[in-house]
Scaffold this motif. Structure first.
Motif, PDB file in Angstrom:
ATOM      1  N   PHE A 152    -103.114 -49.173 -28.681  1.00  0.00           N
ATOM      2  CA  PHE A 152    -102.875 -50.423 -27.961  1.00  0.00           C
ATOM      3  C   PHE A 152    -101.875 -51.222 -28.789  1.00  0.00           C
ATOM      4  O   PHE A 152    -102.129 -51.547 -29.948  1.00  0.00           O
ATOM      5  CB  PHE A 152    -104.165 -51.213 -27.764  1.00  0.00           C
ATOM      6  CG  PHE A 152    -103.976 -52.435 -26.915  1.00  0.00           C
ATOM      7  CD1 PHE A 152    -103.819 -52.322 -25.548  1.00  0.00           C
ATOM      8  CD2 PHE A 152    -103.943 -53.695 -27.499  1.00  0.00           C
ATOM      9  CE1 PHE A 152    -103.640 -53.454 -24.758  1.00  0.00           C
ATOM     10  CE2 PHE A 152    -103.751 -54.830 -26.713  1.00  0.00           C
ATOM     11  CZ  PHE A 152    -103.598 -54.698 -25.340  1.00  0.00           C
ATOM     12  N   LEU A 153    -100.754 -51.550 -28.152  1.00  0.00           N
ATOM     13  CA  LEU A 153     -99.599 -52.069 -28.876  1.00  0.00           C
ATOM     14  C   LEU A 153     -99.249 -53.472 -28.409  1.00  0.00           C
ATOM     15  O   LEU A 153     -99.265 -53.775 -27.212  1.00  0.00           O
ATOM     16  CB  LEU A 153     -98.413 -51.130 -28.619  1.00  0.00           C
ATOM     17  CG  LEU A 153     -97.203 -51.180 -29.534  1.00  0.00           C
ATOM     18  CD1 LEU A 153     -97.562 -50.645 -30.912  1.00  0.00           C
ATOM     19  CD2 LEU A 153     -96.083 -50.319 -28.933  1.00  0.00           C
ATOM     20  N   SER A 154     -98.940 -54.332 -29.358  1.00  0.00           N
ATOM     21  CA  SER A 154     -98.332 -55.624 -29.062  1.00  0.00           C
ATOM     22  C   SER A 154     -96.886 -55.537 -29.539  1.00  0.00           C
ATOM     23  O   SER A 154     -96.639 -55.402 -30.750  1.00  0.00           O
ATOM     24  CB  SER A 154     -99.074 -56.754 -29.790  1.00  0.00           C
ATOM     25  OG  SER A 154     -98.470 -57.998 -29.517  1.00  0.00           O
ATOM     26  N   ILE A 162     -92.896 -60.718 -25.816  1.00  0.00           N
ATOM     27  CA  ILE A 162     -93.992 -59.889 -26.313  1.00  0.00           C
ATOM     28  C   ILE A 162     -94.813 -59.368 -25.152  1.00  0.00           C
ATOM     29  O   ILE A 162     -95.145 -60.106 -24.215  1.00  0.00           O
ATOM     30  CB  ILE A 162     -94.886 -60.686 -27.280  1.00  0.00           C
ATOM     31  CG1 ILE A 162     -94.079 -61.100 -28.522  1.00  0.00           C
ATOM     32  CG2 ILE A 162     -96.103 -59.861 -27.692  1.00  0.00           C
ATOM     33  CD1 ILE A 162     -94.871 -61.924 -29.519  1.00  0.00           C
ATOM     34  N   SER A 163     -95.121 -58.075 -25.205  1.00  0.00           N
ATOM     35  CA  SER A 163     -95.961 -57.456 -24.176  1.00  0.00           C
ATOM     36  C   SER A 163     -97.028 -56.610 -24.852  1.00  0.00           C
ATOM     37  O   SER A 163     -96.869 -56.197 -25.997  1.00  0.00           O
ATOM     38  CB  SER A 163     -95.118 -56.587 -23.237  1.00  0.00           C
ATOM     39  OG  SER A 163     -94.503 -55.522 -23.956  1.00  0.00           O
ATOM     40  N   ARG A 188     -95.396 -48.632 -18.120  1.00  0.00           N
ATOM     41  CA  ARG A 188     -94.155 -48.255 -17.433  1.00  0.00           C
ATOM     42  C   ARG A 188     -94.225 -46.890 -16.767  1.00  0.00           C
ATOM     43  O   ARG A 188     -93.335 -46.518 -16.014  1.00  0.00           O
ATOM     44  CB  ARG A 188     -92.992 -48.264 -18.429  1.00  0.00           C
ATOM     45  CG  ARG A 188     -92.781 -49.585 -19.145  1.00  0.00           C
ATOM     46  CD  ARG A 188     -92.509 -50.714 -18.187  1.00  0.00           C
ATOM     47  NE  ARG A 188     -92.223 -51.964 -18.893  1.00  0.00           N
ATOM     48  CZ  ARG A 188     -92.120 -53.149 -18.297  1.00  0.00           C
ATOM     49  NH1 ARG A 188     -92.301 -53.232 -16.990  1.00  0.00           N
ATOM     50  NH2 ARG A 188     -91.872 -54.224 -19.006  1.00  0.00           N
ATOM     51  N   GLN A 189     -95.270 -46.126 -17.091  1.00  0.00           N
ATOM     52  CA  GLN A 189     -95.450 -44.780 -16.537  1.00  0.00           C
ATOM     53  C   GLN A 189     -94.239 -43.880 -16.823  1.00  0.00           C
ATOM     54  O   GLN A 189     -93.754 -43.139 -15.964  1.00  0.00           O
ATOM     55  CB  GLN A 189     -95.705 -44.844 -15.026  1.00  0.00           C
ATOM     56  CG  GLN A 189     -97.098 -45.350 -14.661  1.00  0.00           C
ATOM     57  CD  GLN A 189     -98.201 -44.380 -15.110  1.00  0.00           C
ATOM     58  OE1 GLN A 189     -98.286 -43.256 -14.619  1.00  0.00           O
ATOM     59  NE2 GLN A 189     -99.023 -44.838 -16.050  1.00  0.00           N
ATOM     60  N   GLU A 190     -93.772 -43.959 -18.069  1.00  0.00           N
ATOM     61  CA  GLU A 190     -92.673 -43.118 -18.516  1.00  0.00           C
ATOM     62  C   GLU A 190     -92.618 -43.139 -20.038  1.00  0.00           C
ATOM     63  O   GLU A 190     -93.290 -43.947 -20.692  1.00  0.00           O
ATOM     64  CB  GLU A 190     -91.340 -43.582 -17.929  1.00  0.00           C
ATOM     65  CG  GLU A 190     -90.915 -44.973 -18.372  1.00  0.00           C
ATOM     66  CD  GLU A 190     -89.590 -45.386 -17.780  1.00  0.00           C
ATOM     67  OE1 GLU A 190     -88.974 -44.557 -17.068  1.00  0.00           O
ATOM     68  OE2 GLU A 190     -89.163 -46.531 -18.024  1.00  0.00           O
ATOM     69  N   GLU A 200     -95.612 -55.964 -33.289  1.00  0.00           N
ATOM     70  CA  GLU A 200     -96.296 -57.133 -33.825  1.00  0.00           C
ATOM     71  C   GLU A 200     -97.675 -56.768 -34.363  1.00  0.00           C
ATOM     72  O   GLU A 200     -98.100 -57.260 -35.408  1.00  0.00           O
ATOM     73  CB  GLU A 200     -96.434 -58.204 -32.735  1.00  0.00           C
ATOM     74  CG  GLU A 200     -95.103 -58.761 -32.243  1.00  0.00           C
ATOM     75  CD  GLU A 200     -94.438 -59.622 -33.295  1.00  0.00           C
ATOM     76  OE1 GLU A 200     -95.011 -60.670 -33.646  1.00  0.00           O
ATOM     77  OE2 GLU A 200     -93.347 -59.246 -33.770  1.00  0.00           O
ATOM     78  N   ALA A 201     -98.371 -55.907 -33.633  1.00  0.00           N
ATOM     79  CA  ALA A 201     -99.711 -55.456 -34.041  1.00  0.00           C
ATOM     80  C   ALA A 201    -100.058 -54.227 -33.221  1.00  0.00           C
ATOM     81  O   ALA A 201     -99.493 -54.002 -32.147  1.00  0.00           O
ATOM     82  CB  ALA A 201    -100.753 -56.553 -33.824  1.00  0.00           C
TER      83      ALA A 201
END
Length: 231
Positions: A152-154, A162-163, A188-190, A200-201
């Motif tokens: 799980f990416l920030s 930031i997403s 994004r399904q890719e 970021e984290a």
């Protein structure tokens, strides 16, 4: 060509073939007579090489054989030293230490003349002036890739937005001044690329993603038009 180099080349040729290859074909590729080839095969067998077959039928090398005194040519040693020096200068602390340890292990099994080549090679890796994004997170990212675990990416993009997203990491690219995590993005399904200095984290989940990393890597190579001889 020295006999030692010829024996090394013979081992390398046999490793390339999964099925028996005839003595005639081996002799032609090495540029030697069949009689010389038979002697070389016998020499390798005496030194522990598990070469199955016989003259007229073909030969195949069973997996697992290493021949320490003939393990590397001088140019292969130069390539190993140069690559290890590059990693030692640009990798995180754990990867840099691993590169240095690998060279020590290689040196321990080389004969004196080749060990001297390893110690005295003048191919150098220039210093990385920026030392960009060398951080303690990279070992954890590599572990997630090896174990095929979701992350799980920030992430902050080039515009500063930031997403958060769940990704399936399967490769980590080491460029001159940046590291790029390559992963399948569920949002994004890719397949997407993430610069490690913009992460970021992140949290590694104890959850295996559904595809094998080699399948994802193959898919990425096809998408990018990258052949296996380049990576």
């Amino acid at each position: 060509m020295s006999r030692a180099q010829r024996l090394l080349d013979l081992i390398q040729i046999l490793r390339r073939h999964r099925f028996p290859v005839t003595g005639t074909q081996l002799a032609e590729e090495l540029g030697i007579s069949l009689r010389t080839l038979y002697r070389d095969i016998a020499t390798l067998q005496e030194q522990g090489a598990s070469i199955a077959g016989e003259s007229g039928l073909g030969y195949v090398l069973k997996p697992g054989f290493m021949l320490p005194p003939l393990m590397f040519s001088e140019e292969e040693i130069e390539a190993l030293v140069l690559g290890s020096r590059w990693v030692a200068d640009r990798g995180d602390d754990r990867l840099a230490a691993a590169a240095r340890n690998a060279l020590h292990k290689i040196a321990a099994v080389l004969p004196a003349d080749l060990r001297e080549s390893l110690d005295t090679t003048t191919l150098l890796a220039g210093p990385d002036q920026s030392k960009a994004d060398i951080d303690t997170g990279l070992p954890l990212l590599r572990s997630a890739i090896r174990n095929e675990r979701k992350i799980f990416l920030s992430y902050k993009d080039g515009k500063g937005q930031i997403s958060q997203r769940m990704i399936w990491p399967f490769a980590l690219g080491y460029f001159e001044h940046v590291r790029v995590l390559i992963a399948w993005c569920e949002l994004r399904q890719e397949i997407r690329h993430f610069r490690s200095d913009r992460i970021e984290a992140f949290e590694v989940y104890d959850l295996r993603y559904p595809k094998r990393r080699q399948a994802l890597l193959k898919e990425w190579r096809a998408k990018e038009g990258i052949t296996t001889d380049r990576i």
